[in-house]
Design a protein around this motif. Sequence first.
Motif, PDB file in Angstrom:
ATOM      1  N   PHE A 139     -39.374 -51.763   6.793  1.00 47.79           N
ATOM      2  CA  PHE A 139     -38.902 -50.739   7.720  1.00 47.79           C
ATOM      3  C   PHE A 139     -40.115 -50.057   8.338  1.00 47.79           C
ATOM      4  CE2 PHE A 139     -37.215 -46.473   8.787  1.00 47.79           C
ATOM      5  CZ  PHE A 139     -36.164 -46.856   9.602  1.00 47.79           C
ATOM      6  N   HIS A 140     -40.522 -50.539   9.517  1.00 48.59           N
ATOM      7  CA  HIS A 140     -41.727 -50.048  10.196  1.00 48.59           C
ATOM      8  C   HIS A 140     -42.961 -50.163   9.296  1.00 48.59           C
ATOM      9  CE1 HIS A 140     -39.444 -48.472  13.592  1.00 48.59           C
ATOM     10  NE2 HIS A 140     -38.626 -47.891  12.747  1.00 48.59           N
ATOM     11  N   GLY A 141     -43.008 -51.213   8.471  1.00 49.76           N
ATOM     12  CA  GLY A 141     -44.109 -51.328   7.528  1.00 49.76           C
ATOM     13  C   GLY A 141     -44.825 -52.656   7.609  1.00 49.76           C
TER      14      GLY A 141
ATOM     15  N   ARG B 153     -46.984 -39.502  12.331  1.00 49.40           N
ATOM     16  CA  ARG B 153     -48.297 -40.133  12.232  1.00 49.40           C
ATOM     17  C   ARG B 153     -49.216 -39.319  11.335  1.00 49.40           C
ATOM     18  NH1 ARG B 153     -51.159 -40.644  17.805  1.00 49.40           N
ATOM     19  NH2 ARG B 153     -49.333 -41.979  18.099  1.00 49.40           N
ATOM     20  N   ASP B 154     -49.144 -37.990  11.488  1.00 48.82           N
ATOM     21  CA  ASP B 154     -50.043 -37.117  10.733  1.00 48.82           C
ATOM     22  C   ASP B 154     -49.498 -35.691  10.748  1.00 48.82           C
ATOM     23  OD1 ASP B 154     -50.644 -36.110  13.336  1.00 48.82           O
ATOM     24  OD2 ASP B 154     -52.327 -37.488  13.529  1.00 48.82           O
TER      25      ASP B 154
ATOM     26  N   LEU C  91     -36.934 -42.839  14.732  1.00 45.28           N
ATOM     27  CA  LEU C  91     -38.068 -43.155  15.600  1.00 45.28           C
ATOM     28  C   LEU C  91     -39.352 -43.050  14.798  1.00 45.28           C
ATOM     29  CD1 LEU C  91     -39.312 -43.662  18.440  1.00 45.28           C
ATOM     30  CD2 LEU C  91     -39.340 -41.175  18.743  1.00 45.28           C
ATOM     31  N   SER C  92     -40.174 -44.070  14.859  1.00 48.03           N
ATOM     32  CA  SER C  92     -41.489 -44.022  14.226  1.00 48.03           C
ATOM     33  C   SER C  92     -42.548 -43.650  15.260  1.00 48.03           C
ATOM     34  CB  SER C  92     -41.843 -45.378  13.603  1.00 48.03           C
ATOM     35  OG  SER C  92     -43.177 -45.357  13.117  1.00 48.03           O
ATOM     36  N   LEU C  93     -43.233 -42.542  15.005  1.00 49.04           N
ATOM     37  CA  LEU C  93     -44.344 -42.131  15.864  1.00 49.04           C
ATOM     38  C   LEU C  93     -45.683 -42.412  15.191  1.00 49.04           C
ATOM     39  CD1 LEU C  93     -43.050 -38.750  17.376  1.00 49.04           C
ATOM     40  CD2 LEU C  93     -42.996 -41.038  18.355  1.00 49.04           C
ATOM     41  N   VAL C  94     -45.660 -43.316  14.206  1.00 51.38           N
ATOM     42  CA  VAL C  94     -46.909 -43.680  13.542  1.00 51.38           C
ATOM     43  C   VAL C  94     -47.886 -44.282  14.546  1.00 51.38           C
ATOM     44  CG1 VAL C  94     -47.927 -45.164  11.777  1.00 51.38           C
ATOM     45  CG2 VAL C  94     -45.778 -43.975  11.315  1.00 51.38           C
ATOM     46  N   SER C  95     -47.369 -45.078  15.461  1.00 52.00           N
ATOM     47  CA  SER C  95     -48.233 -45.664  16.494  1.00 52.00           C
ATOM     48  C   SER C  95     -47.684 -45.460  17.895  1.00 52.00           C
ATOM     49  CB  SER C  95     -48.431 -47.158  16.232  1.00 52.00           C
ATOM     50  OG  SER C  95     -47.180 -47.834  16.207  1.00 52.00           O
ATOM     51  N   ALA C  96     -46.439 -45.019  18.025  1.00 46.67           N
ATOM     52  CA  ALA C  96     -45.816 -44.862  19.344  1.00 46.67           C
ATOM     53  C   ALA C  96     -46.113 -43.482  19.922  1.00 46.67           C
ATOM     54  CB  ALA C  96     -44.301 -45.055  19.239  1.00 46.67           C
ATOM     55  N   PRO C  97     -46.113 -43.339  21.252  1.00 48.30           N
ATOM     56  CA  PRO C  97     -46.306 -42.029  21.876  1.00 48.30           C
ATOM     57  C   PRO C  97     -45.082 -41.147  21.682  1.00 48.30           C
ATOM     58  CG  PRO C  97     -45.897 -43.711  23.543  1.00 48.30           C
ATOM     59  CD  PRO C  97     -46.025 -44.429  22.244  1.00 48.30           C
ATOM     60  N   VAL C  98     -45.310 -39.837  21.596  1.00 53.68           N
ATOM     61  CA  VAL C  98     -44.218 -38.903  21.333  1.00 53.68           C
ATOM     62  C   VAL C  98     -43.181 -38.907  22.448  1.00 53.68           C
ATOM     63  CG1 VAL C  98     -45.306 -36.898  22.437  1.00 53.68           C
ATOM     64  CG2 VAL C  98     -43.727 -36.554  20.504  1.00 53.68           C
ATOM     65  N   GLU C  99     -43.567 -39.335  23.656  1.00 45.12           N
ATOM     66  CA  GLU C  99     -42.619 -39.353  24.776  1.00 45.12           C
ATOM     67  C   GLU C  99     -41.413 -40.256  24.522  1.00 45.12           C
ATOM     68  OE1 GLU C  99     -46.506 -37.975  26.336  1.00 45.12           O
ATOM     69  OE2 GLU C  99     -45.875 -39.682  25.122  1.00 45.12           O
TER      70      GLU C  99
END
Length: 409
Positions: A86-88, A158-159, A133-141
């Motif tokens: 899952f997003h991993g 992400r952090d 929604l994963s924002l680990v690498s995606a833009p917040v938009e």
Amino acid sequence: MTDNPAGLTVVGIGADGWAGLSGTATAALKAADVILGGDRQLALLPAEVTGERVPWPSPLLPALPGLLDEHRGRRIAVLASGDPMFHGIGATLSRLATTQGTTAETLRVIPHPSSVSLAAARLGWPLADVDVLSLVSAPVEELHLLVHPGRRILVLSRDAGTPALVAELLTGRGYGDSTLTVLAQLGGERETTRTGPAASLDLTGVDPLNVVAVECGRGGAARPLTPGLPDDAYDSDGQLTKREVRAVTLALLGPQPGELLWDVGAGSGSIAIEWMRSHRACRAVAVESSPERAGRVEANAAALGVPKLKVVVGRAPGGLAGLPAPDVVFIGGGVTRDGVVEAAWEALPAGGRLVANAVTLESEAVLAAWYAKLGGELTRVAVNRASPVGGFTGWRAMMPVTIWSVVKP
């Protein structure tokens, strides 16, 4: 990545560390000759796990095939946060195995409850009714696409700065009344929760390992996912497919998950943007000859939740060279230019769809000629909008639009 006779096991681990693992997971880690993972995950292992510990290199993806080959023939375990699929990293390794010809059976995955599952359990939210929604690498938009009155969203951060970005976006959209809950260190001894309105919640000192839960308020303007957003949703210099025509055009384009659209002569980008808004797996390339308009397309895409829209500055047909092959092509401008329709038709696979719009007599004549040659459907759309006429109201006609749509045999 070559075949690894000893196999590859991916083990999910949570903030509760070793104590939270199943017997199957601990046995796999104890048996491993080498264990790959992030510094945080590797630090959770006790001394009884004697395999060589190898931290992930940075950047990871380019180095991953070589890293696995380096340890070929050894029992490899990979540590991942929560559910590896899952997003991993589990999903990444599965794709890599497929592209490199390694059988999927050599990859063994032992999942742990994901942070999303833990967050839903804490909140009492049925996961089937929640957007993730994963924002680990995606833009917040990308969050814009999911913000609707009353909806619930779980955001993988992400952090430590992600919750503030989420709160800022919601407030800017008029959803400052949304309830924001930041759940940190889920499942661990240092688990914490803070809740409040997006517009005023104190987000200082947030733990970097967090999930943001959003319960959207009802104060912001709704943006439906159906084609035909209001024209004023776009920043435009006038080069915009109007709302009613846009809805008909998107219906003829018929977006399906995973398909790639070429939007040729993108103008303000409305067709490509609404194509991508129809499903999160839809992809698009907007080709626009004007650098100023191309910049406007990028801004519109970010504001409307599809910042991954690829924008190419170029004039068709030359600007189409080298683009990934499309499933569908829309020509909103340039049909009278030599080679544009030919290049689009040639790029399409069998079963691919082409839709082109015309507003001038000259471009309409081109579409009529192609219709006579290739068939398909030819439609004219005429729209009248009510507007003031003195102290009364009358109909003001918009320029009629001719639409040609065809499927490649």
